[in-house]
Scaffold this active site. Structure first.
Site, short mmCIF file in Angstrom:
data_model
loop_
_atom_site.label_atom_id
_atom_site.label_comp_id
_atom_site.label_asym_id
_atom_site.label_seq_id
_atom_site.Cartn_x
_atom_site.Cartn_y
_atom_site.Cartn_z
N LYS A 96 -13.45 38.68 -34.13
CA LYS A 96 -12.20 39.27 -33.64
C LYS A 96 -11.28 39.59 -34.82
CE LYS A 96 -12.88 39.66 -29.30
NZ LYS A 96 -13.03 41.03 -28.79
N ASN A 99 -13.57 47.29 -26.05
CA ASN A 99 -13.18 46.11 -25.25
C ASN A 99 -14.37 45.19 -24.94
OD1 ASN A 99 -11.47 44.71 -22.95
ND2 ASN A 99 -13.33 45.48 -21.96
N ASP A 126 -25.73 48.86 -23.85
CA ASP A 126 -25.18 47.80 -24.68
C ASP A 126 -24.50 48.44 -25.89
OD1 ASP A 126 -24.98 45.60 -26.55
OD2 ASP A 126 -26.51 44.56 -25.39
N ASP A 146 -20.67 50.05 -19.94
CA ASP A 146 -20.88 48.62 -19.67
C ASP A 146 -22.38 48.41 -19.51
OD1 ASP A 146 -18.71 46.29 -18.32
OD2 ASP A 146 -20.87 45.88 -18.40
N TYR A 148 -16.80 33.91 -32.89
CA TYR A 148 -15.94 34.81 -32.10
C TYR A 148 -14.62 35.07 -32.83
CZ TYR A 148 -13.07 36.22 -28.01
OH TYR A 148 -12.23 36.88 -27.14
N1 LIG Z 1 -9.77 37.15 -20.86
C1 LIG Z 1 -9.14 36.59 -21.89
O1 LIG Z 1 -8.47 35.54 -21.78
C2 LIG Z 1 -9.18 37.24 -23.25
C3 LIG Z 1 -8.41 36.68 -24.28
C4 LIG Z 1 -8.42 37.27 -25.54
C5 LIG Z 1 -9.19 38.40 -25.77
N2 LIG Z 1 -9.95 38.92 -24.76
C6 LIG Z 1 -10.73 40.09 -25.07
O2 LIG Z 1 -10.54 41.08 -24.08
C7 LIG Z 1 -11.73 41.82 -23.87
C8 LIG Z 1 -12.14 41.79 -22.40
O3 LIG Z 1 -12.20 40.45 -21.96
P1 LIG Z 1 -12.56 40.08 -20.45
O4 LIG Z 1 -11.99 38.73 -20.21
O5 LIG Z 1 -12.17 41.20 -19.53
O6 LIG Z 1 -14.15 39.99 -20.58
P2 LIG Z 1 -15.25 39.88 -19.40
O7 LIG Z 1 -16.33 39.01 -19.93
O8 LIG Z 1 -14.62 39.52 -18.11
O9 LIG Z 1 -15.78 41.38 -19.29
C9 LIG Z 1 -16.46 41.96 -20.36
C10 LIG Z 1 -17.18 43.19 -19.88
O10 LIG Z 1 -17.90 43.73 -20.99
C11 LIG Z 1 -19.26 43.92 -20.65
N3 LIG Z 1 -20.05 43.70 -21.85
C12 LIG Z 1 -20.21 42.52 -22.51
N4 LIG Z 1 -21.00 42.70 -23.58
C13 LIG Z 1 -21.35 44.01 -23.59
C14 LIG Z 1 -22.14 44.80 -24.45
N5 LIG Z 1 -22.77 44.25 -25.50
N6 LIG Z 1 -22.28 46.12 -24.19
C15 LIG Z 1 -21.67 46.68 -23.12
N7 LIG Z 1 -20.90 45.97 -22.25
C16 LIG Z 1 -20.74 44.65 -22.50
C17 LIG Z 1 -19.56 42.92 -19.53
O11 LIG Z 1 -20.64 43.32 -18.72
C18 LIG Z 1 -18.23 42.89 -18.79
O12 LIG Z 1 -18.16 43.90 -17.81
C19 LIG Z 1 -12.76 41.19 -24.81
O13 LIG Z 1 -12.84 41.90 -26.01
C20 LIG Z 1 -12.21 39.80 -25.05
O14 LIG Z 1 -12.67 39.25 -26.27
C21 LIG Z 1 -9.96 38.37 -23.51
#
Ligand SMILES: NC(=O)c1ccc[n+]([C@@H]2O[C@H](COP(=O)([O-])OP(=O)(O)OC[C@H]3O[C@@H](n4cnc5c(N)ncnc54)[C@H](O)[C@@H]3O)[C@@H](O)[C@H]2O)c1
Length: 249
Positions: free
Chosen positions: A164, A90, A63, A37, A160
């Site tokens: 995806k 993720n 990153d 992360d 996005y």
């Molecule tokens: N929460 C939702 O409703 C939802 C819906 C559909 C898909 N998703 C997918 O699920 C996954 C997780 O979602 P979430 O809601 O837990 O996201 P979030 O934003 O709460 O957490 C994302 C995490 O990834 C880290 N991060 C972001 N960019 C980064 C990078 N470039 N390098 C390293 N770390 C990085 C952030 O610091 C954070 O800890 C994502 O791929 C998102 O697209 C989420």
């Protein structure tokens, strides 16, 4: 003996929410975890929590767009844990992270690059970094966390949704190439999942009695795929019915 004892999982975006839940789920089942992360504080806190479960944790505070750093942490993980068995892509980024959500026609090229690089190039970097270990051991599971935005679109997030969808295409094509090494590549497409413990009811519309899902429901699906050797190139939608048609009674 726990089912993933002796195995190692590389989880990106593992500092909070869905990624952290996935990392803890692997650890609870005996796997060592690379906690990747770019938020170093969150990654370190998650890794310390994982270590209390009696498994190893390596903090990869970088990153996913940083190819050199990702390769270097993968190398370090193989040195420490012997191999990498699971990769969960993720980490994500929509233009919302830059406060730049907009209609596509107004989107700045820098914002488009940011979203594509984070979601798809990040997944490419991580997969290329872990594949040599998986191929050598003739075992591996790569799981991309996509989104139903890839299936049904999402307003103000053309970049996005496209990124995806690219993760789903990547999983299918890569699954063909690495099947001979006993490596499966799949996607999970969540619907509205609660974030920081807060439900996303406004994004839910239909299904699951109008509730948003939980990170655990996504982590459970990751574990299901991690245990299965015959599902590959697939996209599992976990959305409480959000993408179903209107139907009729
Ligand atoms: N929460 C939702 O409703 C939802 C819906 C559909 C898909 N998703 C997918 O699920 C996954 C997780 O979602 P979430 O809601 O837990 O996201 P979030 O934003 O709460 O957490 C994302 C995490 O990834 C880290 N991060 C972001 N960019 C980064 C990078 N470039 N390098 C390293 N770390 C990085 C952030 O610091 C954070 O800890 C994502 O791929 C998102 O697209 C989420």
């Amino acid at each position: 003996m726990k089912k993933f004892a002796g195995r190692t999982a590389f989880v990106t975006g593992a500092g909070k929410n869905i990624g952290k839940e996935i990392a803890l789920a692997f650890a609870n089942n005996g796997a060592n975890v690379i906690v990747c992360d770019y938020n170093a504080d969150n990654a370190t806190a998650a890794a310390r929590e994982i270590e209390t479960l009696g498994v190893g944790a390596l903090v990869a505070a970088c990153d996913v767009r940083d190819r050199k750093a990702i390769f270097s942490f993968a190398k370090e993980a193989v040195k420490q844990f012997g191999k990498i068995d699971f990769l969960v892509n993720n980490a994500c980024g929509s233009a919302g992270l830059l406060n730049k959500l907009s209609r596509f026609i107004d989107a700045e090229p820098e914002t488009l690059d940011f979203v594509l690089d984070t979601n798809i190039k990040g997944s490419f970097n991580c997969a290329q970094a872990v594949l040599p270990s998986m191929i050598e051991n003739k075992y591996g599971k790569i799981i991309n966390i996509s989104s139903i935005a890839a299936i049904c679109g999402l307003y103000d997030r053309v970049d996005y949704a496209a990124a995806k969808a690219a993760q789903i295409g990547m999983a299918k094509a890569l699954a063909m190439e690495v099947g001979e090494y006993n490596i499966c590549v799949n996607c999970i497409s969540p619907g509205a999942i609660e974030r920081n413990g807060v439900a996303m009811e406004h994004m839910t519309y239909l299904g699951k009695n109008g509730h948003s899902g939980t990170p655990k429901e996504i982590a459970d699906t990751v574990l299901f795929l991690a245990e299965n050797d015959y599902i590959t190139g697939q996209n599992i939608i976990v959305d409480g019915g959000r993408t179903l048609g209107p139907g009729s009674r």
